[in-house]
Design a protein around this motif. Structure first.
Motif, PDB file in Angstrom:
ATOM      1  N   ASP A  73       0.755  -1.290  -0.004  1.00  0.00           N
ATOM      2  CA  ASP A  73      -0.138   0.055  -0.072  1.00  0.00           C
ATOM      3  C   ASP A  73       0.997   1.261  -0.096  1.00  0.00           C
ATOM      4  O   ASP A  73       0.240   2.402  -0.385  1.00  0.00           O
ATOM      5  CB  ASP A  73      -0.946  -0.013   1.208  1.00  0.00           C
ATOM      6  N   GLY A  78      -4.625  -2.440  -6.795  1.00  0.00           N
ATOM      7  CA  GLY A  78      -4.455  -1.382  -5.901  1.00  0.00           C
ATOM      8  C   GLY A  78      -4.357  -0.048  -6.858  1.00  0.00           C
ATOM      9  O   GLY A  78      -3.234   0.311  -7.543  1.00  0.00           O
ATOM     10  N   LEU A  95      -8.506  -0.424  -3.139  1.00  0.00           N
ATOM     11  CA  LEU A  95      -8.268  -1.442  -3.609  1.00  0.00           C
ATOM     12  C   LEU A  95      -9.375  -2.142  -4.599  1.00  0.00           C
ATOM     13  O   LEU A  95     -10.707  -1.922  -4.043  1.00  0.00           O
ATOM     14  CB  LEU A  95      -7.997  -2.454  -2.744  1.00  0.00           C
TER      15      LEU A  95
END
Length: 98
Positions: free
Chosen positions: A64, A87, A92
């Motif tokens: 992330d 992502g 997401l």
């Protein structure tokens, strides 16, 4: 133990797919991705028969936080389909491919 991990992943992805609100879906997708990563770590730990994997994993960058403008495609291969967790800067997304 692999089938147990992937059954859990499948259930998490199915639950995420059944929800409409993206804020409710995201935790299921993140948990599914993290469960696959736990399985991979367990495989490495079993292969090397050593806890050195835990030391290496502590230095890994989370998916992330790679970059805000980077798109990350995370494939999850299941017995009946392939799930892609994409992502994006907006969050997401789940894409299912038969």
């Amino acid at each position: 133990m692999g089938p147990v991990y992937f059954e859990l992943v499948d259930l998490l992805l199915q639950r995420g797919h059944s929800l409409q609100d993206p804020k409710q879906v995201a935790p299921y997708l993140i948990e599914a991705r993290d469960t696959v990563e736990l399985f991979k770590a367990a495989e490495l730990r079993d292969y090397f028969r050593d806890d050195c994997v835990d030391t290496a994993l502590s230095k890994v960058t989370k998916l992330d936080v790679v970059a805000k403008t980077t798109v990350i495609i995370y494939p999850i291969l299941l017995s009946d389909r392939t799930e892609l967790l994409v992502g994006l800067p907006t969050g997401l997304k789940q894409v299912s491919v038969q």
